[in-house]
Structure formats: C-alpha cells, structure tokens
Enzyme design. Structure first.
Site, mmCIF file in Angstrom:
data_model
loop_
_atom_site.group_PDB
_atom_site.id
_atom_site.type_symbol
_atom_site.label_atom_id
_atom_site.label_comp_id
_atom_site.label_asym_id
_atom_site.label_seq_id
_atom_site.Cartn_x
_atom_site.Cartn_y
_atom_site.Cartn_z
ATOM 1 N N GLY A 63 3.349 7.974 0.469
ATOM 2 C CA GLY A 63 4.629 7.957 -0.233
ATOM 3 C C GLY A 63 4.596 8.745 -1.538
ATOM 4 C CD GLU B 245 6.327 10.018 2.994
ATOM 5 O OE1 GLU B 245 5.847 8.965 2.531
ATOM 6 O OE2 GLU B 245 6.871 10.087 4.101
ATOM 7 C CD GLU C 90 1.724 8.437 5.280
ATOM 8 O OE1 GLU C 90 1.039 9.461 5.496
ATOM 9 O OE2 GLU C 90 2.514 8.342 4.327
ATOM 10 C CB ALA D 12 4.075 2.757 0.875
HETATM 11 N N1 COA Z 1 -1.513 0.523 -1.699
HETATM 12 C C1 COA Z 1 -2.013 -0.584 -2.307
HETATM 13 N N2 COA Z 1 -3.082 -0.536 -3.117
HETATM 14 C C2 COA Z 1 -3.674 0.647 -3.305
HETATM 15 C C3 COA Z 1 -3.216 1.818 -2.701
HETATM 16 C C4 COA Z 1 -2.073 1.728 -1.853
HETATM 17 N N3 COA Z 1 -1.539 2.796 -1.250
HETATM 18 N N4 COA Z 1 -4.016 2.855 -3.074
HETATM 19 C C5 COA Z 1 -4.945 2.314 -3.899
HETATM 20 N N5 COA Z 1 -4.740 0.992 -4.045
HETATM 21 C C6 COA Z 1 -5.512 0.044 -4.843
HETATM 22 C C7 COA Z 1 -6.840 -0.316 -4.203
HETATM 23 O O1 COA Z 1 -6.664 -1.318 -3.240
HETATM 24 C C8 COA Z 1 -7.615 -0.782 -5.413
HETATM 25 O O2 COA Z 1 -7.186 -2.066 -5.762
HETATM 26 P P1 COA Z 1 -8.279 -3.207 -6.202
HETATM 27 O O3 COA Z 1 -8.956 -2.626 -7.405
HETATM 28 O O4 COA Z 1 -7.443 -4.415 -6.489
HETATM 29 O O5 COA Z 1 -9.215 -3.344 -5.038
HETATM 30 C C9 COA Z 1 -7.123 0.147 -6.509
HETATM 31 O O6 COA Z 1 -5.869 0.638 -6.074
HETATM 32 C C10 COA Z 1 -8.050 1.325 -6.758
HETATM 33 O O7 COA Z 1 -8.220 2.005 -5.533
HETATM 34 P P2 COA Z 1 -9.671 2.291 -4.872
HETATM 35 O O8 COA Z 1 -9.472 2.434 -3.401
HETATM 36 O O9 COA Z 1 -10.652 1.292 -5.319
HETATM 37 O O10 COA Z 1 -10.006 3.695 -5.531
HETATM 38 P P3 COA Z 1 -10.967 4.835 -4.935
HETATM 39 O O11 COA Z 1 -11.186 5.791 -6.047
HETATM 40 O O12 COA Z 1 -12.161 4.221 -4.280
HETATM 41 O O13 COA Z 1 -10.108 5.531 -3.771
HETATM 42 C C11 COA Z 1 -8.106 6.493 -2.797
HETATM 43 C C12 COA Z 1 -8.927 6.216 -4.094
HETATM 44 C C13 COA Z 1 -6.768 7.098 -3.187
HETATM 45 C C14 COA Z 1 -8.900 7.451 -1.889
HETATM 46 C C15 COA Z 1 -7.914 5.150 -2.051
HETATM 47 O O14 COA Z 1 -7.378 4.198 -2.981
HETATM 48 C C16 COA Z 1 -6.950 5.238 -0.896
HETATM 49 O O15 COA Z 1 -7.313 5.754 0.162
HETATM 50 N N6 COA Z 1 -5.725 4.686 -1.061
HETATM 51 C C17 COA Z 1 -4.760 4.579 0.000
HETATM 52 C C18 COA Z 1 -4.092 5.902 0.264
HETATM 53 C C19 COA Z 1 -3.132 5.760 1.435
HETATM 54 O O16 COA Z 1 -3.503 5.511 2.552
HETATM 55 N N7 COA Z 1 -1.832 5.950 1.147
HETATM 56 C C20 COA Z 1 -0.804 5.892 2.134
HETATM 57 C C21 COA Z 1 -0.242 4.531 2.211
HETATM 58 S S1 COA Z 1 1.035 4.446 3.430
#
Ligand code: COA
Length: 261
Positions: free
Chosen positions: A112, A115, A135, A67
C-alpha cells in the site's frame, strides 16, 4: 495513539506536508491512518490556501511499509473487497484533488505504500528507498491500485516482473524504469520534494491542474478522444488571465506573476 497522531499535517506556505506517523510499525496503513487521511484529503480539496501536497513517512526507515498486515490477517472476502474499495477510493481522491501531489519516499514503499506513492503525481526517492509490491508473498494481490497504476507507470512487462516476484526495487532501478522521478540523499528527500513542488506552484495554477487532468484522462482514453480532450483544455486555458500574463511576461523578458485566474 489518538487518530490525529497517526497522521501529521504541517501547513507550510501553501504546501500541506502529510506525514504517516507510525514509525514503530514502519508507517503501515491501518484503519486509523485511513480515517485520518480521508479527513486530510477533504481538507486539501476544500482549502484554497493549500496549493500543493507532499506525502511522506515518519522516521528514517520507511515511507509506508504497506497495509497493516495485522488488520488484514482476519479479513473475510466481503470485508477485503470493501477494504480495497476504500483504499482505492481514497487514493483516487488524492490523485484527483486538483492540486499537485509529490511523494517524498524516505524509505520502504511497499504494498500500500508503493500504491500510495504511485497515486501521487511525482515521486522523489531517497537513495536508500525500496519500492515493491510483495503481496503475492502473503497470498493476496495489491488492492489499492497496484495492478492498475504500476503497468501505467513502468509498462506491462516490468510491472508483472515486480508484481509476480514481490521483489524490492531499489531507488536507482525505480528511477530508470520510471517508478520514481528524482533520487537524492536520504536527508535531502523532503527538501527536494518541496523544491520540486514550489517550482510547479510557480506555474499558472489552472495550467498545472489542466495538465494533471489531461494526463489522467488521456491515459485511459483512446488517442482520438485524448487529443480532443487536450484541445478543449487548450481552449479553456486561452480564456485565463494567467495565459495572457505568461505570454506577456515572456515577450517582455520578465518573470510572470500568475494570479490563478
Ligand atoms: N503491517 C504491519 N506491521 C508491519 C508492516 C506491515 N505492512 N511492516 C512492518 N511492520 C512492523 C513489523 O511487524 C515490526 O513490528 P514489531 O516491532 O512490533 O514486531 C515493525 O513494523 C518493524 O518491522 P520489521 O519487520 O521488524 O523490520 P525489518 O527491518 O526486519 O523489515 C520490512 C522491514 C519492510 C522488510 C518488513 O517489515 C516487511 O516485509 N514488512 C511487510 C511488507 C509488506 O508485505 N507489505 C505489504 C502488505 S499488504
């Protein structure tokens, strides 16, 4: 970005390929994606020309990374509960759309995204895919069915391991524990998902639908009710032309030609 662009729909000879298209945000599910997805699910339900669905994510990095955390950040308790109900309801509709749904998991399937993949009937994963429910790291729990579908797929102990640690599960482990069904090279994910789905679409459509519904109903029912339901469906299918065709074709040593009747 206009609403229609955050979700792409490509109709390919009976298959709807649905692509979440926010690659710069790793295809995170925001309100716009949900609204567009609701429209697509309604279309899938209503259009008899759509016989199966593939769900995937744009770009090479993510299926769906969860999400949209930017939208979750300011949520109130009532708003969060409503958000969870909306997501759950939509994923449940996809799961019960009456047509087989395959996730082509081309990268991160987190929160999500995991999910959404679990609400699909089958999951084909890239060797580089990563699943997870992170989460707890954000101080929340999965709100779109993660605590419900994950234990049903992989068992309670493994689900708690994944849910409580928030760790990422690589594709090989996902395959081993039943979180995905096939693992292929990244460039082959969509083709493999389509081949899997085309194979299913070659079966009797009523039989496919009844199998999906029987498993769905049987997973939550007691064993006796589940068996009774299976027998009813077995009887229903015996009234179809497709059953007669399937058996006649077997006995005549020829491929069946199912008509969906
Ligand atoms: N919601 C909003 N934005 C998200 C996102 C999410 N769930 N997952 C990634 N993004 C965005 C990042 O903020 C970043 O945006 P920016 O370039 O404007 O800063 C972009 O996507 C790229 O992500 P980034 O974190 O820079 O890539 P990474 O390769 O360093 O890391 C992940 C990849 C997947 C490990 C990391 O993005 C992450 O942990 N995401 C969240 C996962 C999460 O907690 N999901 C559950 C949400 S309830």
């Amino acid at each position: 970005m206009p609403a229609q662009d955050v979700l792409l729909l490509d109709l390919r000879d009976g298959i709807a390929v649905v692509t979440v298209n926010r690659p710069d945000k790793l295809n995170a599910l925001n309100d716009e994606v949900f609204a567009a997805l609701a429209g697509v699910v309604a279309q899938v339900e209503a259009d008899p020309a759509i016989r199966g669905v593939i769900v995937t994510g744009a770009g090479g990095k993510a299926f769906v990374a969860g999400a949209d955390i930017a939208e979750l950040a300011g949520q109130t308790p009532a708003g969060a509960e409503a958000r969870a109900r909306r997501g759950q309801g939509l994923f449940r509709r996809l799961e019960r759309c009456g047509k087989p749904v395959v996730a082509a998991v081309n990268g991160f399937a987190l929160g999500g995204g995991c999910e959404l993949a679990m609400a699909c009937h089958l999951r084909v994963a890239a060797r580089t895919a990563r699943f997870g429910q992170p989460e707890v790291k954000l101080g929340i729990l999965p709100g779109y069915g993660g605590t419900v579908r994950l234990p049903r797929l992989v068992g309670r102990g493994r689900a708690l391991d994944i849910l409580l640690t928030g760790r990422m599960v690589d594709a090989e482990e996902a395959l081993r524990i039943g979180l995905c069904d096939r693992v292929v090279e990244p460039e082959a994910v969509l083709a493999e998902a389509e081949a899997l789905l085309r194979g299913i679409l070659a079966m009797g459509p009523a039989a496919v639908r009844q199998v999906i519904e029987a498993v769905d109903a049987g997973c939550t029912a007691g064993i006796d009710d589940a068996l009774a339901g299976e027998a009813v469906r077995f009887g229903l299918l015996a009234g179809t032309e497709d059953m007669r065709e399937g058996m006649a074709a077997f006995l005549a040593k020829r491929p069946p030609e199912f008509r969906g009747r």
